[in-house]
Design a protein around this motif. Structure first.
Motif, PDB file in Angstrom:
ATOM      1  N   CYS A 124       0.839  -1.200   0.000  1.00 61.61           N
ATOM      2  CA  CYS A 124       0.000   0.000   0.000  1.00 61.61           C
ATOM      3  C   CYS A 124       0.876   1.253   0.000  1.00 61.61           C
ATOM      4  O   CYS A 124       1.967   1.254   0.563  1.00 61.61           O
ATOM      5  CB  CYS A 124      -0.863   0.074   1.252  1.00 61.61           C
TER       6      CYS A 124
ATOM      7  N   CYS B 132       3.124   2.392   3.168  1.00 65.39           N
ATOM      8  CA  CYS B 132       3.481   1.276   4.053  1.00 65.39           C
ATOM      9  C   CYS B 132       4.931   1.433   4.493  1.00 65.39           C
ATOM     10  O   CYS B 132       5.811   1.733   3.685  1.00 65.39           O
ATOM     11  CB  CYS B 132       3.312  -0.047   3.313  1.00 65.39           C
TER      12      CYS B 132
ATOM     13  N   CYS C 141       2.139  -9.757   4.308  1.00 63.33           N
ATOM     14  CA  CYS C 141       2.072  -8.656   3.343  1.00 63.33           C
ATOM     15  C   CYS C 141       3.345  -8.533   2.514  1.00 63.33           C
ATOM     16  O   CYS C 141       3.309  -8.496   1.297  1.00 63.33           O
ATOM     17  CB  CYS C 141       1.848  -7.345   4.078  1.00 63.33           C
TER      18      CYS C 141
ATOM     19  N   THR D  27      -3.288   0.833   6.355  1.00 64.02           N
ATOM     20  CA  THR D  27      -4.585   0.177   6.262  1.00 64.02           C
ATOM     21  C   THR D  27      -5.088  -0.293   7.613  1.00 64.02           C
ATOM     22  O   THR D  27      -6.244  -0.078   7.975  1.00 64.02           O
ATOM     23  CB  THR D  27      -4.463  -1.025   5.302  1.00 64.02           C
TER      24      THR D  27
ATOM     25  N   TRP E 153      -1.325   4.268  -9.451  1.00 66.59           N
ATOM     26  CA  TRP E 153      -2.149   4.254  -8.236  1.00 66.59           C
ATOM     27  C   TRP E 153      -2.374   5.671  -7.691  1.00 66.59           C
ATOM     28  O   TRP E 153      -3.232   5.887  -6.855  1.00 66.59           O
ATOM     29  CB  TRP E 153      -1.452   3.499  -7.108  1.00 66.59           C
TER      30      TRP E 153
ATOM     31  N   LYS F  55       3.588   6.282  -5.722  1.00 68.19           N
ATOM     32  CA  LYS F  55       2.170   5.972  -5.450  1.00 68.19           C
ATOM     33  C   LYS F  55       1.462   7.153  -4.800  1.00 68.19           C
ATOM     34  O   LYS F  55       0.279   7.070  -4.476  1.00 68.19           O
ATOM     35  CB  LYS F  55       2.065   4.746  -4.540  1.00 68.19           C
TER      36      LYS F  55
ATOM     37  N   CYS G 183       2.048   8.568  -1.769  1.00 75.55           N
ATOM     38  CA  CYS G 183       1.725   8.381  -0.349  1.00 75.55           C
ATOM     39  C   CYS G 183       1.855   9.689   0.412  1.00 75.55           C
ATOM     40  O   CYS G 183       1.172   9.908   1.408  1.00 75.55           O
ATOM     41  CB  CYS G 183       2.626   7.319   0.270  1.00 75.55           C
TER      42      CYS G 183
END
Ligand SMILES: Cc1ncc(C[n+]2csc(CCOP(=O)(O)OP(=O)(O)O)c2C)c(N)n1
Ligand code: SF4
Ligand code: SF4
Ligand code: SF4
Ligand SMILES: [Mg+2]
Lengths: 299, 398, 105
Positions: free
Chosen positions: A18, A21, A46, A212, C24, C84, C86
């Motif tokens: 993700c 992360c 993960c 998450t 993403w 991505k 973040c």
């Protein structure tokens, strides 16, 4: 470790973790510090699942996954084979908290007891994230997970404290057991390097936030991790050869932040604010820990 | 050189002669002597290997995979509960196509806990993708142990293999065994070369990846193909072995079968008793033959079909039970013969579970039923030497 | 690499670079070099990694910097193929040299 590989990436982008992360930050840097003469074993979780979706891998070092509970045993086998072949390599095992403190604990305990020259890294996101945020032995008191749900009958979430895994490993009298936090980058790097330089079993417990499961804004990953230690909730220490008397706390905030600051940034603790007693309890736990162990701070 | 050794030592000698480099193992009756013996070989300087005294069988096989993936020859041993504990990892070893060899002291599964012989442990793992060999004697244990490496490591195969030796009857029983010379075994096996991708920093590969539905079945099909190809490789290795060492092996060995009306199918050590029994029956003028099954995976369908097709009755003697159906060997033989136009009648005998002796009396009881089967309908599944009355009482049926 | 390998082995190290995970992104970090003090913190903490550390003399000299001596240091550059979005870099940058804007699709 004469050569410096910090400018090389042994962990490639394009993985499926993700956004935000923390685990890949930890892995990236451990691999940079270990360099190319390294073999990695990885427990199911993960990190394993989304970095090796066939036919693509993010790993640029030899990498082995067998199952959930045996990253330590897999590493032991690899290490035995390198000994049989007379090779000298860094053998690093990565496991999540579930794969380390729960289901993989036996294999880990056995591996370190047998004295394999392996560096075991726990990337601790404090729940079984890959299966959808179930509680583990490393989930802290008061955290909501999908198996420590919060409701009328249980306003707290997880009712048991976190397993002190680094201390448990240190109690195996292994050469090196430590906690680390990538937000305290120099301390983290120093510990990884130190661990890599020691012969025998080494254990590093690294806190790893999960956007998450902790329910936080992905951009706050490092900020939250920093707070985990600045509130005193996740202390950074090291214990060599099981010598608890000479345990070293490697970082102590000049002024502790209230735990509330850490808790309020994460959805998993939101319910705790309904009752001021809960936050107070956690603050009390932290204060007690530091009252007991603070003397081991050793700058 | 002739030596007097126990079955467990046969396995340990096979590992030593094969120059196994890593042995991760965990003790369990009746196979404990294998790691003990390896530890002794290493301590005496007779064997150069890393012994990993793991904390469980689960870790034994996990470490075996780790070592095999690193590119060394690996052997381990276990039995019963230990093999059951490995269950999860068995599928991973075969799925990763690693040629690990494991000796099994075939022992019953709990409950109740029982340390004696039957084949339930290995039979319960038949779908794990491992080749399965069953030894009749300690000599076979050693020979199959050595050959298992050659078969497993063959580029056309690359599958792990189990060699079963019966609990106590073989594991703990001293028998004369012809111990091959090290040089001869070195010649036979050749130097270990991993014909698979290993964990090598020079060529960093990812082993044990995550497979999506779009690829998973292809990997399984690959294992299927490998098992099919193993059939031929096994024959080749068996005949090379015979050339070199003079001892003959076959996946299925028929004895006294030519004119036989009734064929008794056996596996493992019960074959020896049954052979004597068959000889006795022959003396009495009974047309009885023996069919020994040495390889259970890959299942030698074609050979069995050829050998069994002319019999009137095939009596399968087996030390395992699949509850809710019958014996596993019976099931597979029935299916192997299903395409025959004129089929022998196949009757199943569940016998010798949990170390119950298989005696001439037991075999006579089975034979009587098989003889009846030539003329009339008999039960498909027959339990031999069981106190049925006591059980029916316990179950409230009497 | 063949479609199917034996044992599901992936023999090509790091071939995940073929996955352009930049798709993403919902928010996009933009570095304002005239503010960037080249501390490398963003590079250090990017989880992908999608921030490159460029040590090329020409790039170092030609990229704007708040102070001339900083031009001796390596430059960071975002690889939008993999970023991505973040926002860790944006959050951690000590001098707010990174802007975080909604991605235009
Ligand atoms: C024997 C076994 N039990 C359960 C699972 C399902 N499982 C896969 S990953 C996982 C959780 C992993 O949690 P953790 O080790 O904390 O790693 P994370 O995903 O959180 O990084 C579980 C329960 C499994 N793969 N194998
Ligand atoms: S679920 Fe959590 S641990 Fe897993 S990849 Fe996402 S952020 Fe990381
Ligand atoms: S937004 Fe995140 S992924 Fe993108 S460059 Fe910044 S830290 Fe890397
Ligand atoms: S963190 Fe900010 S100042 Fe530092 S290198 Fe990155 S953009 Fe420049
Ligand atoms: Mg976890």
């Amino acid at each position: 470790m004469s050569e410096n590989y910090e400018n090389m990436e042994f962990f490639a982008p394009g993985h499926g973790m993700c956004a935000g992360c923390a685990a890949p930050i930890i892995v990236r840097w451990i691999l940079k510090l270990a360099g190319p003469n390294t073999i990695v074993t990885n427990a199911t979780g993960c990190l394993e699942v989304v970095t090796t979706a066939y036919p693509r891998t993010s790993w640029r070092v030899p990498w082995l996954h067998i199952a959930f509970e045996n990253a330590a045993a897999a590493a032991a086998g690899v290490e035995a084979a390198t000994r049989a072949k007379g090779e000298k390599l860094n053998i690093i095992a990565f496991g999540g908290d579930g794969g380390t403190v729960d289901i993989g604990f036996q294999a880990l305990s056995g591996m370190v007891e047998r004295g394999h020259n392996v560096l075991y890294i726990l990337y601790d996101n404090e729940a079984y994230m890959n299966t959808g945020i179930q509680r583990s032995g490393a989930t802290p008191w008061g955290a909501w997970t999908t198996t420590s749900k919060v409701g009328n009958a249980n306003p707290i979430g997880k009712m048991r404290p976190k397993k002190p895994i680094a201390k448990i490993l240190a109690a195996h009298d292994i050469p090196y057991a430590a906690t680390a936090n990538p937000a305290f980058f120099q301390d983290f790097k120093k510990k990884v390097k130190k661990a890599l330089s020691i012969e025998g079993p080494k254990f590093l417990h690294v806190l790893s936030s999960c956007t998450t499961g902790w329910r936080h804004d992905p951009s706050k990953t490092i900020e939250i991790l920093r707070l985990a230690t600045d509130t005193g909730l996740f202390p950074l220490y090291e214990i060599e050869n099981g010598d608890f008397e000479n345990m070293r706390i490697t970082y102590k905030p000049k002024k502790f932040k209230p735990v509330e600051e850490y808790l309020k940034m994460q959805g998993r603790f939101r319910h705790l604010f309904k009752n001021p007693e809960y936050v107070k309890k956690l603050q009390r736990d932290v204060d007690e820990w530091w009252a007991k162990y603070g003397k081991y701070y050793c700058p | 050189m002739k030596v007097m050794i126990r079955g467990n030592e046969s396995i340990a000698y096979a590992f030593k002669l094969a120059r196994v480099q890593v042995v991760p193992a965990y003790p369990i009756t009746p196979s404990t002597l294998v790691p003990e013996k390896i530890s002794e070989f290493i301590a005496n300087g007779e064997m150069k290997a890393e012994f990993v005294p793991v904390e469980s069988e689960h870790s034994a096989l996990s470490a075996a995979i780790g070592a095999s993936a690193k590119g060394v020859r690996v052997g381990t041993a276990t039995a019963s509960q230990g093999l059951a504990l490995m269950h999860e990892i068995l599928f991973i070893a075969s799925g990763m196509r690693l040629p690990i060899v494991m000796g099994i002291g075939n022992r019953a599964l709990s409950a109740p806990i029982n340390i004696w012989c039957d084949h339930q442990d290995m039979m319960s793992q038949r779908d794990a993708g491992w080749m399965q060999f069953y030894a009749e004697s300690n000599q076979e244990g050693l020979d199959l142990g050595v050959m298992a490496f050659k078969i497993a490591e063959d580029e056309r195969v690359l599958l792990p293999a189990m060699v079963g030796i019966d609990a106590f009857v073989l594991t703990h029983t001293v028998e004369p065994v012809e111990l091959p010379e090290q040089k001869e075994v070195d010649d036979f096996l050749g130097e270990f070369v991993p014909h698979y991708v290993t964990l090598d920093p020079e060529k960093p590969a990812t082993l044990g990846s995550f497979g999506f539905p779009e690829h998973y079945m292809e990997f399984k099909y690959g294992q299927w193909i490998a098992m099919e190809r193993a059939k031929k490789v096994i024959d080749e290795v068996f005949s090379k072995f015979e050339e070199k060492f003079g001892r003959k092996y076959a996946k299925v060995t028929p004895e006294f079968t030519e004119d036989a009306d009734i064929l008794l199918v056996t596996m493992g050590s019960m074959t020896s008793t049954t052979r004597e029994f068959v000889k006795r029956m022959r003396e009495n003028g009974k047309k009885v033959g023996l069919v020994k099954l040495t390889v259970f995976r890959p299942f030698p369908k074609e050979e069995l079909k050829e050998i069994l097709k002319n019999a009137k009755v095939v009596a399968v003697l087996e030390r395992n039970i699949s509850f809710g159906f019958g014996g596993a060997v019976y099931a597979e033989i029935s299916s192997a013969l299903s395409s025959l136009k004129e089929k022998p009648k196949i009757v199943d005998f569940i016998i010798g579970l949990g170390g119950r002796d298989i005696t001439f009396k037991s075999l006579e009881a089975a034979l009587r039923i098989a003889e009846r089967a030539m003329k009339e309908e008999v039960d498909e599944i027959n339990w031999i030497d069981v106190n049925k009355e006591a059980v029916l009482k316990a179950e409230g049926l009497l | 690499m063949e479609v199917i390998t034996r044992g599901a082995v992936i023999p090509e190290p790091g071939n995940s670079v073929e996955n352009k995970t930049g798709t993403w992104r919902v928010f996009k970090p933009i570095i304002h070099y005239e503010k960037c003090i080249r501390c490398l913190i963003c590079w250090q903490f990017c989880p992908e990694p999608a921030i490159l550390k460029i040590d090329d003399e020409k790039v170092k000299k030609e990229t704007p910097a708040p102070k001339e001596p900083l031009k001796r240091l390596p430059v960071v550059e975002i690889d939008y193929d993999y970023c991505k979005g973040c926002g860790i870099c944006y959050n951690e940058c000590p001098v707010n040299a990174i802007e975080f804007v909604k991605e235009e699709k």
